[in-house]
Design a protein around this motif. Structure first.
Motif, PDB file in Angstrom:
ATOM      1  N   CYS A   1       0.731  -1.253  -0.014  1.00 37.97           N
ATOM      2  CA  CYS A   1      -0.025  -0.154  -0.174  1.00 37.97           C
ATOM      3  C   CYS A   1       0.958   1.129  -0.215  1.00 37.97           C
ATOM      4  CB  CYS A   1      -0.825  -0.105   1.167  1.00 37.97           C
ATOM      5  SG  CYS A   1      -2.101  -1.546   1.248  1.00 37.97           S
ATOM      6  N   GLU A   2       1.892   1.210   0.769  1.00 35.50           N
ATOM      7  CA  GLU A   2       2.839   2.306   0.976  1.00 35.50           C
ATOM      8  C   GLU A   2       3.588   2.404  -0.597  1.00 35.50           C
ATOM      9  OE1 GLU A   2       3.110   4.657   3.222  1.00 35.50           O
ATOM     10  OE2 GLU A   2       1.759   3.425   4.438  1.00 35.50           O
ATOM     11  N   ALA A   3       3.881   1.255  -1.176  1.00 33.58           N
ATOM     12  CA  ALA A   3       4.558   1.589  -2.555  1.00 33.58           C
ATOM     13  C   ALA A   3       3.654   2.168  -3.554  1.00 33.58           C
ATOM     14  CB  ALA A   3       4.940   0.030  -2.873  1.00 33.58           C
ATOM     15  N   ALA A   4       2.321   1.775  -3.344  1.00 32.31           N
ATOM     16  CA  ALA A   4       1.419   2.124  -4.387  1.00 32.31           C
ATOM     17  C   ALA A   4       1.252   3.598  -4.226  1.00 32.31           C
ATOM     18  CB  ALA A   4       0.026   1.314  -4.234  1.00 32.31           C
ATOM     19  N   LEU A   5       0.996   3.992  -3.025  1.00 28.56           N
ATOM     20  CA  LEU A   5       1.022   5.443  -2.913  1.00 28.56           C
ATOM     21  C   LEU A   5       2.335   6.047  -3.214  1.00 28.56           C
ATOM     22  CD1 LEU A   5      -0.622   5.667   1.044  1.00 28.56           C
ATOM     23  CD2 LEU A   5      -1.687   6.592  -1.204  1.00 28.56           C
ATOM     24  N   ASP A   6       3.307   5.746  -3.289  1.00 23.81           N
ATOM     25  CA  ASP A   6       4.709   6.477  -3.493  1.00 23.81           C
ATOM     26  C   ASP A   6       4.588   6.425  -4.918  1.00 23.81           C
ATOM     27  OD1 ASP A   6       5.549   6.796  -0.819  1.00 23.81           O
ATOM     28  OD2 ASP A   6       6.845   4.802  -0.953  1.00 23.81           O
TER      29      ASP A   6
ATOM     30  N   MET B   1       1.840   6.753  -6.962  1.00 23.82           N
ATOM     31  CA  MET B   1       0.964   7.603  -7.411  1.00 23.82           C
ATOM     32  C   MET B   1       1.452   9.260  -7.072  1.00 23.82           C
ATOM     33  SD  MET B   1      -2.681   5.543  -6.853  1.00 23.82           S
ATOM     34  CE  MET B   1      -2.296   4.939  -5.337  1.00 23.82           C
ATOM     35  N   PHE B   2       2.075   9.191  -5.933  1.00 24.18           N
ATOM     36  CA  PHE B   2       2.520  10.615  -5.879  1.00 24.18           C
ATOM     37  C   PHE B   2       3.707  10.902  -6.703  1.00 24.18           C
ATOM     38  CE2 PHE B   2       0.654   9.975  -1.157  1.00 24.18           C
ATOM     39  CZ  PHE B   2      -0.502  10.750  -1.593  1.00 24.18           C
ATOM     40  N   SER B   3       4.360  10.184  -7.145  1.00 25.22           N
ATOM     41  CA  SER B   3       5.529  10.554  -8.151  1.00 25.22           C
ATOM     42  C   SER B   3       5.051  10.571  -9.501  1.00 25.22           C
ATOM     43  CB  SER B   3       6.523   9.211  -8.094  1.00 25.22           C
ATOM     44  OG  SER B   3       5.812   8.275  -8.799  1.00 25.22           O
ATOM     45  N   MET B   4       3.610  10.523  -9.688  1.00 23.39           N
ATOM     46  CA  MET B   4       3.359  10.379 -11.183  1.00 23.39           C
ATOM     47  C   MET B   4       2.741  11.885 -11.616  1.00 23.39           C
ATOM     48  SD  MET B   4       1.579   6.773 -11.548  1.00 23.39           S
ATOM     49  CE  MET B   4       1.162   7.153 -13.358  1.00 23.39           C
ATOM     50  N   PRO B   5       3.430  12.671 -12.347  1.00 19.65           N
ATOM     51  CA  PRO B   5       2.807  13.911 -12.854  1.00 19.65           C
ATOM     52  C   PRO B   5       1.334  13.745 -13.305  1.00 19.65           C
ATOM     53  CG  PRO B   5       4.925  13.435 -13.731  1.00 19.65           C
ATOM     54  CD  PRO B   5       4.434  12.349 -13.209  1.00 19.65           C
TER      55      PRO B   5
ATOM     56  N   MET C   1      -0.925  12.198 -11.947  1.00 19.93           N
ATOM     57  CA  MET C   1      -1.995  12.092 -11.082  1.00 19.93           C
ATOM     58  C   MET C   1      -2.379  13.627 -10.426  1.00 19.93           C
ATOM     59  SD  MET C   1      -2.976   9.151 -10.229  1.00 19.93           S
ATOM     60  CE  MET C   1      -3.450   9.334  -9.048  1.00 19.93           C
ATOM     61  N   ARG C   2      -1.597  14.888 -10.908  1.00 16.30           N
ATOM     62  CA  ARG C   2      -2.100  15.907 -10.625  1.00 16.30           C
ATOM     63  C   ARG C   2      -3.517  16.308 -11.064  1.00 16.30           C
ATOM     64  NH1 ARG C   2       2.818  18.010 -13.156  1.00 16.30           N
ATOM     65  NH2 ARG C   2       4.702  17.462 -11.505  1.00 16.30           N
ATOM     66  N   GLY C   3      -4.237  16.881 -10.068  1.00 19.46           N
ATOM     67  CA  GLY C   3      -5.661  17.356 -10.322  1.00 19.46           C
ATOM     68  C   GLY C   3      -6.677  16.221  -9.941  1.00 19.46           C
ATOM     69  N   TRP C   4      -6.092  15.016  -9.540  1.00 20.36           N
ATOM     70  CA  TRP C   4      -6.986  14.192  -9.237  1.00 20.36           C
ATOM     71  C   TRP C   4      -6.952  13.911  -7.493  1.00 20.36           C
ATOM     72  CZ3 TRP C   4      -9.892  10.819 -12.295  1.00 20.36           C
ATOM     73  CH2 TRP C   4      -9.732  11.027 -13.671  1.00 20.36           C
ATOM     74  N   SER C   5      -8.000  13.727  -7.057  1.00 21.45           N
ATOM     75  CA  SER C   5      -8.282  13.655  -5.608  1.00 21.45           C
ATOM     76  C   SER C   5      -7.823  12.130  -5.166  1.00 21.45           C
ATOM     77  CB  SER C   5      -9.616  14.072  -4.964  1.00 21.45           C
ATOM     78  OG  SER C   5      -9.731  15.372  -5.316  1.00 21.45           O
ATOM     79  N   LEU C   6      -7.184  12.188  -3.941  1.00 15.72           N
ATOM     80  CA  LEU C   6      -6.794  10.517  -3.569  1.00 15.72           C
ATOM     81  C   LEU C   6      -7.530  10.480  -2.179  1.00 15.72           C
ATOM     82  CD1 LEU C   6      -5.306   7.820  -3.996  1.00 15.72           C
ATOM     83  CD2 LEU C   6      -3.340   9.168  -2.908  1.00 15.72           C
ATOM     84  N   ARG C   7      -8.175   9.347  -1.858  1.00 11.88           N
ATOM     85  CA  ARG C   7      -8.596   9.194  -0.631  1.00 11.88           C
ATOM     86  C   ARG C   7      -8.319   7.698  -0.403  1.00 11.88           C
ATOM     87  NH1 ARG C   7     -14.294   7.415   1.388  1.00 11.88           N
ATOM     88  NH2 ARG C   7     -14.571   6.909  -0.623  1.00 11.88           N
ATOM     89  N   VAL C   8      -7.424   7.556   0.749  1.00 11.98           N
ATOM     90  CA  VAL C   8      -7.251   6.360   1.392  1.00 11.98           C
ATOM     91  C   VAL C   8      -8.268   5.719   2.344  1.00 11.98           C
ATOM     92  CG1 VAL C   8      -5.605   4.991   2.508  1.00 11.98           C
ATOM     93  CG2 VAL C   8      -4.980   6.854   1.206  1.00 11.98           C
TER      94      VAL C   8
ATOM     95  N   VAL D   1      -1.558   2.426 -14.186  1.00 18.10           N
ATOM     96  CA  VAL D   1      -2.319   3.623 -13.606  1.00 18.10           C
ATOM     97  C   VAL D   1      -2.564   4.524 -14.812  1.00 18.10           C
ATOM     98  CG1 VAL D   1      -1.938   5.428 -12.006  1.00 18.10           C
ATOM     99  CG2 VAL D   1      -1.263   3.377 -11.238  1.00 18.10           C
ATOM    100  N   ARG D   2      -1.360   4.829 -15.721  1.00 22.68           N
ATOM    101  CA  ARG D   2      -1.880   5.850 -16.845  1.00 22.68           C
ATOM    102  C   ARG D   2      -2.918   5.319 -17.664  1.00 22.68           C
ATOM    103  NH1 ARG D   2       3.997   5.304 -17.364  1.00 22.68           N
ATOM    104  NH2 ARG D   2       4.874   7.144 -16.174  1.00 22.68           N
ATOM    105  N   GLY D   3      -2.996   3.825 -18.040  1.00 22.53           N
ATOM    106  CA  GLY D   3      -4.183   3.311 -18.747  1.00 22.53           C
ATOM    107  C   GLY D   3      -5.385   3.522 -18.059  1.00 22.53           C
ATOM    108  N   LEU D   4      -5.278   3.194 -16.613  1.00 26.17           N
ATOM    109  CA  LEU D   4      -6.606   3.558 -16.014  1.00 26.17           C
ATOM    110  C   LEU D   4      -7.188   5.042 -16.050  1.00 26.17           C
ATOM    111  CD1 LEU D   4      -9.037   2.360 -14.261  1.00 26.17           C
ATOM    112  CD2 LEU D   4      -7.475   2.669 -12.241  1.00 26.17           C
TER     113      LEU D   4
END
Length: 82
Positions: free
Chosen positions: A9-14, A16-20, A22-29, A65-68
């Motif tokens: 889960c931590e790896a997945a968050l890392d 997503m946070f590293s991906m440009p 993802m800017r503009g998307w809201s993230l809720r855990v 993630v990009r594909g999704l």
């Protein structure tokens, strides 16, 4: 969907946070351990990225993630999606 003390889960968050992209998307855990129905549905597949009604289960990388993101954007714009 996530749970405490989950290295994937931590790896997945890392990721997503590293991906440009993802800017503009809201993230809720969402902590699945607090809801038995979520544990039953997602427990063995954590972490799960849920976006636009579509699910992406671990393991996933930046390409998935990009594909999704692309699929959901296309559908939101009135296209047919991938």
């Amino acid at each position: 969907m996530s749970t405490a003390h989950c290295s994937a889960c931590e790896a997945a968050l890392d990721l997503m946070f590293s991906m440009p992209e993802m800017r503009g998307w809201s993230l809720r855990v969402v902590e699945v351990a607090e809801d038995e129905s979520l544990v039953e549905r997602y427990g063995a597949r954590l972490p799960v990225l849920l976006l636009g009604g579509k699910e992406l289960s671990w393991p996933f990388g930046a390409a998935e993630v990009r594909g999704l993101l692309d699929t959901v954007r296309t559908e939101q714009e009135g296209g047919t999606g991938a």
